[in-house]
Enzyme design. Structure first.
Site, PDB file in Angstrom:
ATOM      1  N   CYS A  43     -13.844 -18.315  13.803  1.00 52.36           N
ATOM      2  CA  CYS A  43     -14.581 -19.373  14.492  1.00 52.36           C
ATOM      3  C   CYS A  43     -15.816 -19.799  13.715  1.00 52.36           C
ATOM      4  O   CYS A  43     -16.033 -20.982  13.477  1.00 52.36           O
ATOM      5  CB  CYS A  43     -14.971 -18.922  15.899  1.00 52.36           C
ATOM      6  N   CYS A  48     -13.719 -23.089  14.241  1.00 54.74           N
ATOM      7  CA  CYS A  48     -14.385 -23.986  15.194  1.00 54.74           C
ATOM      8  C   CYS A  48     -15.683 -24.603  14.681  1.00 54.74           C
ATOM      9  O   CYS A  48     -15.870 -25.819  14.771  1.00 54.74           O
ATOM     10  CB  CYS A  48     -14.748 -23.237  16.483  1.00 54.74           C
ATOM     11  N   LYS A  51     -15.463 -26.748  11.425  1.00 50.03           N
ATOM     12  CA  LYS A  51     -14.579 -27.872  11.790  1.00 50.03           C
ATOM     13  C   LYS A  51     -15.334 -28.910  12.604  1.00 50.03           C
ATOM     14  O   LYS A  51     -15.243 -30.101  12.372  1.00 50.03           O
ATOM     15  CB  LYS A  51     -13.370 -27.325  12.558  1.00 50.03           C
ATOM     16  N   TYR A  99     -25.402 -13.426  13.404  1.00 52.08           N
ATOM     17  CA  TYR A  99     -24.407 -12.463  13.895  1.00 52.08           C
ATOM     18  C   TYR A  99     -24.742 -11.056  13.414  1.00 52.08           C
ATOM     19  O   TYR A  99     -24.683 -10.084  14.165  1.00 52.08           O
ATOM     20  CB  TYR A  99     -22.997 -12.867  13.406  1.00 52.08           C
ATOM     21  N   ALA A 115     -10.656  -1.832   7.141  1.00 48.57           N
ATOM     22  CA  ALA A 115     -10.332  -0.566   7.799  1.00 48.57           C
ATOM     23  C   ALA A 115      -8.835  -0.518   8.094  1.00 48.57           C
ATOM     24  O   ALA A 115      -8.234  -1.519   8.477  1.00 48.57           O
ATOM     25  CB  ALA A 115     -11.117  -0.434   9.098  1.00 48.57           C
ATOM     26  N   TYR A 177      -3.034 -28.249  16.901  1.00 50.39           N
ATOM     27  CA  TYR A 177      -4.485 -28.451  16.924  1.00 50.39           C
ATOM     28  C   TYR A 177      -5.032 -28.783  15.530  1.00 50.39           C
ATOM     29  O   TYR A 177      -5.731 -29.767  15.334  1.00 50.39           O
ATOM     30  CB  TYR A 177      -5.184 -27.154  17.348  1.00 50.39           C
ATOM     31  N   ILE A 178      -4.749 -27.881  14.598  1.00 51.55           N
ATOM     32  CA  ILE A 178      -5.403 -27.996  13.288  1.00 51.55           C
ATOM     33  C   ILE A 178      -4.924 -29.241  12.558  1.00 51.55           C
ATOM     34  O   ILE A 178      -5.703 -29.945  11.909  1.00 51.55           O
ATOM     35  CB  ILE A 178      -5.180 -26.705  12.466  1.00 51.55           C
ATOM     36  N   GLU A 181      -6.555 -32.357  14.112  1.00 50.29           N
ATOM     37  CA  GLU A 181      -8.005 -32.352  13.867  1.00 50.29           C
ATOM     38  C   GLU A 181      -8.313 -32.710  12.410  1.00 50.29           C
ATOM     39  O   GLU A 181      -9.180 -33.550  12.132  1.00 50.29           O
ATOM     40  CB  GLU A 181      -8.596 -30.974  14.211  1.00 50.29           C
ATOM     41  N   ARG A 198       7.332 -32.084  12.490  1.00 51.94           N
ATOM     42  CA  ARG A 198       8.786 -31.900  12.553  1.00 51.94           C
ATOM     43  C   ARG A 198       9.395 -32.299  13.906  1.00 51.94           C
ATOM     44  O   ARG A 198      10.591 -32.539  13.996  1.00 51.94           O
ATOM     45  CB  ARG A 198       9.134 -30.446  12.256  1.00 51.94           C
ATOM     46  N   ARG A 204       2.634 -30.259  20.926  1.00 53.19           N
ATOM     47  CA  ARG A 204       3.593 -29.661  21.853  1.00 53.19           C
ATOM     48  C   ARG A 204       2.835 -28.733  22.807  1.00 53.19           C
ATOM     49  O   ARG A 204       1.920 -28.012  22.394  1.00 53.19           O
ATOM     50  CB  ARG A 204       4.641 -28.858  21.068  1.00 53.19           C
ATOM     51  N   ASP A 306      -7.278 -13.290  18.998  1.00 51.71           N
ATOM     52  CA  ASP A 306      -6.073 -13.925  18.439  1.00 51.71           C
ATOM     53  C   ASP A 306      -5.008 -12.910  18.039  1.00 51.71           C
ATOM     54  O   ASP A 306      -3.815 -13.222  18.055  1.00 51.71           O
ATOM     55  CB  ASP A 306      -6.429 -14.752  17.193  1.00 51.71           C
ATOM     56  N   ALA A 344      -9.631 -27.938  24.234  1.00 51.07           N
ATOM     57  CA  ALA A 344      -9.903 -29.257  23.660  1.00 51.07           C
ATOM     58  C   ALA A 344      -9.379 -29.316  22.243  1.00 51.07           C
ATOM     59  O   ALA A 344      -9.344 -28.304  21.546  1.00 51.07           O
ATOM     60  CB  ALA A 344     -11.400 -29.526  23.662  1.00 51.07           C
ATOM     61  N   HIS A 439     -22.584 -43.777  37.282  1.00 55.01           N
ATOM     62  CA  HIS A 439     -22.169 -45.051  36.723  1.00 55.01           C
ATOM     63  C   HIS A 439     -23.218 -45.579  35.759  1.00 55.01           C
ATOM     64  O   HIS A 439     -24.410 -45.455  36.042  1.00 55.01           O
ATOM     65  CB  HIS A 439     -21.966 -46.058  37.872  1.00 55.01           C
ATOM     66  N   GLU A 444     -16.745 -40.874  35.337  1.00 57.99           N
ATOM     67  CA  GLU A 444     -16.680 -41.257  36.758  1.00 57.99           C
ATOM     68  C   GLU A 444     -15.248 -41.545  37.198  1.00 57.99           C
ATOM     69  O   GLU A 444     -14.913 -41.460  38.376  1.00 57.99           O
ATOM     70  CB  GLU A 444     -17.586 -42.458  37.061  1.00 57.99           C
TER      71      GLU A 444
HETATM   72  P1  NDP Z   1      -0.371 -24.728  16.478  1.00 62.13           P
HETATM   73  O1  NDP Z   1       0.520 -23.663  16.962  1.00 62.13           O
HETATM   74  O2  NDP Z   1      -1.249 -25.453  17.407  1.00 62.13           O
HETATM   75  O3  NDP Z   1       0.489 -25.810  15.690  1.00 62.13           O
HETATM   76  C1  NDP Z   1       1.346 -25.468  14.652  1.00 62.13           C
HETATM   77  C2  NDP Z   1       2.118 -26.704  14.273  1.00 62.13           C
HETATM   78  O4  NDP Z   1       2.877 -26.471  13.091  1.00 62.13           O
HETATM   79  C3  NDP Z   1       3.107 -27.127  15.343  1.00 62.13           C
HETATM   80  O5  NDP Z   1       3.089 -28.526  15.412  1.00 62.13           O
HETATM   81  C4  NDP Z   1       4.433 -26.600  14.807  1.00 62.13           C
HETATM   82  O6  NDP Z   1       5.530 -27.341  15.222  1.00 62.13           O
HETATM   83  C5  NDP Z   1       4.246 -26.785  13.317  1.00 62.13           C
HETATM   84  N1  NDP Z   1       5.049 -25.875  12.512  1.00 62.13           N
HETATM   85  C6  NDP Z   1       5.190 -24.543  12.662  1.00 62.13           C
HETATM   86  N2  NDP Z   1       5.988 -24.033  11.705  1.00 62.13           N
HETATM   87  C7  NDP Z   1       6.359 -25.074  10.934  1.00 62.13           C
HETATM   88  C8  NDP Z   1       7.194 -25.187   9.799  1.00 62.13           C
HETATM   89  N3  NDP Z   1       7.788 -24.134   9.263  1.00 62.13           N
HETATM   90  N4  NDP Z   1       7.370 -26.414   9.255  1.00 62.13           N
HETATM   91  C9  NDP Z   1       6.770 -27.496   9.794  1.00 62.13           C
HETATM   92  N5  NDP Z   1       5.961 -27.439  10.863  1.00 62.13           N
HETATM   93  C10 NDP Z   1       5.766 -26.250  11.435  1.00 62.13           C
HETATM   94  O7  NDP Z   1      -1.171 -24.031  15.311  1.00 62.13           O
HETATM   95  P2  NDP Z   1      -2.524 -24.398  14.564  1.00 62.13           P
HETATM   96  O8  NDP Z   1      -2.411 -23.695  13.276  1.00 62.13           O
HETATM   97  O9  NDP Z   1      -2.793 -25.839  14.596  1.00 62.13           O
HETATM   98  O10 NDP Z   1      -3.601 -23.656  15.454  1.00 62.13           O
HETATM   99  C11 NDP Z   1      -3.417 -22.284  15.802  1.00 62.13           C
HETATM  100  C12 NDP Z   1      -4.103 -21.995  17.085  1.00 62.13           C
HETATM  101  O11 NDP Z   1      -5.492 -21.913  16.879  1.00 62.13           O
HETATM  102  C13 NDP Z   1      -3.931 -23.059  18.162  1.00 62.13           C
HETATM  103  O12 NDP Z   1      -2.750 -22.898  18.879  1.00 62.13           O
HETATM  104  C14 NDP Z   1      -5.152 -22.845  19.011  1.00 62.13           C
HETATM  105  O13 NDP Z   1      -4.916 -21.833  19.932  1.00 62.13           O
HETATM  106  C15 NDP Z   1      -6.187 -22.415  17.989  1.00 62.13           C
HETATM  107  N6  NDP Z   1      -7.028 -23.554  17.589  1.00 62.13           N
HETATM  108  C16 NDP Z   1      -7.841 -24.106  18.526  1.00 62.13           C
HETATM  109  C17 NDP Z   1      -8.633 -25.181  18.213  1.00 62.13           C
HETATM  110  C18 NDP Z   1      -9.492 -25.768  19.266  1.00 62.13           C
HETATM  111  O14 NDP Z   1      -9.790 -25.085  20.242  1.00 62.13           O
HETATM  112  N7  NDP Z   1      -9.901 -27.023  19.142  1.00 62.13           N
HETATM  113  C19 NDP Z   1      -8.658 -25.770  16.872  1.00 62.13           C
HETATM  114  C20 NDP Z   1      -7.744 -25.117  15.966  1.00 62.13           C
HETATM  115  C21 NDP Z   1      -6.972 -24.050  16.330  1.00 62.13           C
HETATM  116  P3  NDP Z   1       6.244 -27.106  16.660  1.00 62.13           P
HETATM  117  O15 NDP Z   1       5.386 -27.764  17.687  1.00 62.13           O
HETATM  118  O16 NDP Z   1       7.560 -27.787  16.486  1.00 62.13           O
HETATM  119  O17 NDP Z   1       6.370 -25.628  16.826  1.00 62.13           O
END
Ligand code: NDP
Length: 450
Positions: A43, A48, A51, A99, A115, A177-178, A181, A198, A204, A306, A344, A439, A444
């Protein structure tokens, strides 16, 4: 002589590990924490926080454009990636220092090094063996690199923060997410961005209206969104350009870019930790299997954050860390409630959500009412920006309870954080409606949707 060197030995000084260690020390436990990289974890160091800083930086390009509609004349804005990176690095260093100071002030012993678990009460770190009554695995996650030729030429979010220059053309692989973003960050900073996912819609797991709305906004933002697109290979051409081959429904197409970023998910960082040999059970993704209190199959070994492969969000890891410390050392067994965790996505525009999606609600019951509003943000009237905001409430038609709230649009994360209190508290749509609006705001709409 105490039976063990420490009461708690934490592996990994990220959000979850640091919180568990500090709270445990506050309960009087003798605590050590080992970190093989930088204190702060994903993070603070490569997630986070940096980013969000990049997200702010990226948004200025729109602000400069929007200013014209409000009477401002802005000269030709210039952006310096090295200047932003240096400022970001300084801030991350400052936070890492905080930290470290907090750990020291809490009386937690910090050990630099990786470790490895030797047995249920022993770790090996920095060339020696250390024993503890309890071990805590808080090693987080790590980006997954799919296996295709040239995947090693691609960057992940880890490297994206450390680039020495801003790539002019970027291909982002993934639709989570990533991916969304960073597509927004690179686009906002001026790069040409292709986002290749894909599946049939990005994000999703999010509400389908949110996914559809965001994908329209991503395209409006100038991102070339390719759905049903899978990377086949990446090669480096003689001029340094990368050529990525994307398989789409139309065939295999080449994309010549300066950087390919893999945002294809993160996996729990458990490899080589000695966990399975010690008796800890891992799931199919390598995540540590824990009970509702954070304990593994080995009673003295626990895990938070995680690495447990549940909800990979910092505030959840922090909760889990504090709960574990209360359970082990506070005399108060504490479970973390993983329901209705607001979340978010800092895409551009951002997404905020809490509770059930419409699909989840309908899968559980036929009695679901949905309220939706789509509108042009007020700021866009004078700026002329072509952008729409989406807000949506999912309501239980029998009880009138608001089951879910979803938003895509400026300030969505800030707004949903407030709405999340109402959803968590189980408020009804009537109670939302009784709340007098502020408002003029976008927020709202959540109390005026009929
Ligand atoms: P996500 O699980 O959110 O997304 C991974 C994406 O990669 C999905 O779209 C997935 O497709 C695709 N994918 C996976 N394997 C392959 C592959 N072999 N080839 C092509 N596409 C592939 O992971 P992120 O890495 O974006 O983030 C990890 C986690 O970290 C998040 O789930 C979230 O919990 C956390 N995070 C939170 C944030 C926030 O709070 N704003 C910001 C960033 C991360 P499919 O959908 O088809 O599986």
């Amino acid at each position: 002589m105490p039976e063990f060197d420490y009461d708690l030995f934490t592996i990994g000084a990220g959000s979850g590990g640091v919180r568990a260690s500090r709270v445990a020390a506050g309960h009087g436990a003798r605590v050590a924490i080992a970190e093989d990289h930088r204190v702060g974890g994903t993070c603070v160091i490569r997630g986070c926080v940096p980013k969000k800083l990049l997200t702010y930086a990226a948004h200025f390009s729109q602000d400069f454009e929007d200013a014209a509609g409000y009477g401002w004349t802005v000269g030709r804005p210039e952006f310096s990636w090295p200047a932003l990176k240096a400022a970001k690095d300084r801030e991350i260093e400052r936070l890492e220092g905080i930290y470290r100071k907090l750990l020291a002030q809490s009386g937690v012993t910090e050990i630099d090094g990786r470790a490895i678990v030797v047995d249920p009460h022993t770790v090996e770190v920095a060339g020696r063996r250390v024993t503890a009554r309890h071990l805590l695995v808080a090693t987080g996650g790590w980006p997954v690199r799919p296996d295709f030729p040239g995947a090693d030429l691609c960057i992940t979010s880890n490297e994206a923060f450390e680039l020495s220059e801003l790539p002019k053309r970027v291909l982002v692989i993934g639709g989570g997410y990533i991916a969304v973003e960073f597509a927004g960050i690179f686009r906002g900073l001026g790069a040409t961005v292709t986002l290749a996912y894909r599946g049939d819609q990005v994000l999703r797991g999010f509400d389908d209206d949110v996914r559809a709305h965001l994908s329209i906004e991503l395209v409006r933002h100038g991102i070339d969104l390719r759905l049903h697109a899978v990377p086949e290979s990446v090669e480096r051409l003689s001029d340094g350009t990368l050529r990525a081959m994307l398989r789409t429904s139309a065939g295999v197409e080449p994309h010549e870019v300066d950087a390919v970023m893999l945002a294809t998910g993160r996996a729990p960082a458990t490899r080589g930790l000695g966990l399975e040999a010690a008796g800890v059970v891992l799931d199919a993704d390598g995540g540590v299997v824990v009970d509702p209190f954070g304990s593994t199959a080995v009673p003295s070994i626990h895990a938070v954050g995680d690495v447990t492969n549940r909800i990979a969000l910092t505030p959840v890891a922090i909760r889990e860390g504090a709960a574990l410390a209360a359970t082990l050392f506070g005399g108060k067994p504490t479970r973390v409630d993983h329901a209705d965790v607001a979340h978010a996505v800092f895409s551009d525009p951002p997404v905020g959500a809490v509770g059930l999606t419409e699909g989840e609600a309908r899968a559980a019951s036929d009695a679901v009412t949905v309220f939706k509003a789509t509108f042009r943000p007020m700021k866009a009237t004078l700026s002329g920006r072509d952008q729409k905001t989406l807000m949506k409430l999912v309501v239980d038609a029998d009880t009138q309870r608001v089951l879910g709230a979803h938003m895509v649009g400026p300030d969505a994360p800030e707004i949903i954080q407030g709405i999340a209190i109402g959803v968590k508290a189980g408020l009804t749509k009537a109670q939302f409606d009784e709340t007098v609006a502020i408002h003029p705001t976008a927020a709202e709409e959540f109390v005026t949707m009929r």
